[in-house]
Design an enzyme around this catalytic site. Structure first.
Site, short mmCIF file in Angstrom:
data_model
loop_
_atom_site.label_atom_id
_atom_site.label_comp_id
_atom_site.label_asym_id
_atom_site.label_seq_id
_atom_site.Cartn_x
_atom_site.Cartn_y
_atom_site.Cartn_z
N HIS A 100 34.48 45.50 48.14
CA HIS A 100 35.27 46.61 48.67
C HIS A 100 34.45 47.88 48.89
O HIS A 100 34.95 48.83 49.50
CB HIS A 100 36.48 46.89 47.78
CG HIS A 100 37.68 47.33 48.54
ND1 HIS A 100 38.96 47.28 48.04
CD2 HIS A 100 37.81 47.84 49.82
CE1 HIS A 100 39.81 47.75 48.95
NE2 HIS A 100 39.15 48.08 50.03
N ASP A 123 45.89 46.75 47.18
CA ASP A 123 44.87 46.44 46.18
C ASP A 123 45.47 46.49 44.78
O ASP A 123 46.38 47.28 44.51
CB ASP A 123 43.76 47.50 46.30
CG ASP A 123 42.44 47.08 45.68
OD1 ASP A 123 42.44 46.29 44.72
OD2 ASP A 123 41.39 47.57 46.15
N HIS A 125 43.69 47.52 42.41
CA HIS A 125 42.96 48.64 41.84
C HIS A 125 43.06 49.87 42.74
O HIS A 125 43.31 49.75 43.94
CB HIS A 125 41.48 48.28 41.66
CG HIS A 125 41.28 46.98 40.93
ND1 HIS A 125 41.21 45.76 41.58
CD2 HIS A 125 41.15 46.71 39.60
CE1 HIS A 125 41.04 44.80 40.69
NE2 HIS A 125 41.01 45.34 39.47
N ASP A 127 40.44 52.00 43.12
CA ASP A 127 39.11 52.26 43.69
C ASP A 127 38.85 53.75 43.83
O ASP A 127 38.27 54.21 44.81
CB ASP A 127 38.93 51.53 45.02
CG ASP A 127 38.91 50.02 44.85
OD1 ASP A 127 38.72 49.56 43.71
OD2 ASP A 127 39.12 49.30 45.84
N HIS A 140 32.00 49.18 44.18
CA HIS A 140 33.22 48.65 44.79
C HIS A 140 34.48 49.22 44.14
O HIS A 140 35.58 49.03 44.67
CB HIS A 140 33.23 47.11 44.81
CG HIS A 140 33.59 46.45 43.51
ND1 HIS A 140 34.14 45.18 43.45
CD2 HIS A 140 33.49 46.86 42.23
CE1 HIS A 140 34.35 44.85 42.19
NE2 HIS A 140 33.96 45.85 41.44
N ASP A 227 42.45 44.31 50.02
CA ASP A 227 41.65 43.59 49.03
C ASP A 227 42.46 42.37 48.60
O ASP A 227 43.62 42.51 48.17
CB ASP A 227 41.38 44.52 47.84
CG ASP A 227 40.43 43.94 46.82
OD1 ASP A 227 40.47 42.71 46.59
OD2 ASP A 227 39.66 44.71 46.22
N ASP A 229 42.44 40.77 46.04
CA ASP A 229 42.91 40.76 44.66
C ASP A 229 44.23 41.52 44.49
O ASP A 229 44.82 41.54 43.40
CB ASP A 229 41.84 41.25 43.68
CG ASP A 229 41.57 42.75 43.72
OD1 ASP A 229 42.46 43.54 44.10
OD2 ASP A 229 40.45 43.15 43.34
N GLU A 272 36.72 41.15 49.61
CA GLU A 272 36.65 40.56 48.27
C GLU A 272 37.01 39.07 48.22
O GLU A 272 37.36 38.55 47.17
CB GLU A 272 37.51 41.35 47.27
CG GLU A 272 37.03 42.77 47.01
CD GLU A 272 35.80 42.89 46.11
OE1 GLU A 272 35.31 41.85 45.63
OE2 GLU A 272 35.32 44.03 45.90
#
Length: 300
Positions: A100, A123, A125, A127, A140, A227, A229, A272
């Site tokens: 990412h 996402d 997360h 980030d 990332h 992303d 994830d 990712e």
């Protein structure tokens, strides 16, 4: 906005984190049939191939705890140049990652063309870490903070300007793993976040309605940074930082379908995908299916 032409470019980079294999993401996505899927929607697809990162010797910077700072910066400058060129030619940029951290370059190339670029950060997360708040030093986990103008100057100032986006123009969807410093930054900057709590409570349809309405009223373009994830690891196992309890496959399709109907997305990246950690290319196949929905594929 109906997309008629897509220019697709890959950045096969795994330098923004420490788990190898995500550099094979663009190849896995192509293998899963992305070009054929999009061409079936009567979209002209120009596959520009991959930016060559190679296997450079990793150099530690004694003045920073950020891993591979110079190499990540150099690759993102190349990506920014390519994305800038794609938009200048009137094509829709579709970027394939890679970890990412490549969003630093994508947003640098995209934001140059908009006064008020909106960002949907799909996402697990946020980030939103910086050199000071990052537990790992992995870049990332920093691209959204960097794009806000927060972090190491070598990253913040990529492509000669900062910030790339404003905090009030960001919507994070699917967050369920936020570091302490990220939570503080979200509250301080007033960033709109739909965690898994909101998705469970409101439902994905309501979350997307609110997100689209929020961005439509204040932006002149919207970048989707997805992303894999963000999706539950049961549906997308081939990612470097899986977090259980994520967005489902069907919820993600609904989100993409609603974005297609709204016609607000003007650029996108899918990142990712790590085929080394995957099951029979399942995660890349999910990525391609979601791209289909984003660009107008319908069930009926």
């Amino acid at each position: 906005m109906t997309v008629k032409k897509i220019s697709m470019i890959g950045l096969p980079m795994d330098l923004g984190q420490t788990r190898r294999g995500v550099d094979m993401g663009p190849s896995a996505i192509r293998y899963a049939g992305v070009v054929e899927r999009l061409e079936a929607l009567e979209i002209e697809v120009d596959d520009l191939g991959d930016i060559v990162v190679g296997r450079p010797r990793l150099i530690e910077n004694p003045n920073s705890n950020l891993k591979n700072l110079e190499l990540v910066g150099k690759a993102n400058v190349m990506l920014a140049e390519n994305v800038d060129r794609i938009i200048g030619k009137g094509s829709f940029p579709l970027v394939l990652g890679g970890d990412h951290s490549i969003a630093i370059g994508t947003l640098a190339g995209v934001a140059k063309h908009y006064e008020n670029l909106g960002v949907i950060w799909y996402d697990a997360h946020g980030d939103l870490n910086t050199e000071q708040t990052s537990p790992s030093g992995n870049i990332h986990g920093m691209p959204l903070a960097v794009s806000l103008g927060l972090g190491h100057s070598d990253l913040v100032n990529i492509y000669g300007y900062a910030p790339k986006v404003k905090p009030e123009n960001i919507v994070i969807i699917g967050a369920r793993s936020l570091d302490h410093g990220e939570k503080e930054l979200i509250r301080d900057k007033g960033i709109k976040v739909f965690t898994m709590h909101e998705i469970d409570r409101l439902g994905m349809a309501k979350v997307m309605e609110e997100s689209i309405g929020y961005l439509r009223g204040r932006t002149d373009g919207v970048h989707l940074s997805l992303d894999l994830d963000g999706i539950d690891p049961q549906d997308a196992p081939g990612v470097g930082t899986p977090v259980i309890g994520g967005i489902s496959y069907r919820e993600s399709h609904l989100a993409m379908e609603m974005l297609a109907e709204a016609g607000i997305v003007t650029s996108a990246e899918f990142v990712e995908v790590n085929p080394i950690l995957d099951e029979r290319n399942k995660t890349a196949t999910v990525a391609v299916a979601l791209m289909g929905s984003l660009f107008g594929e319908k069930l009926l």
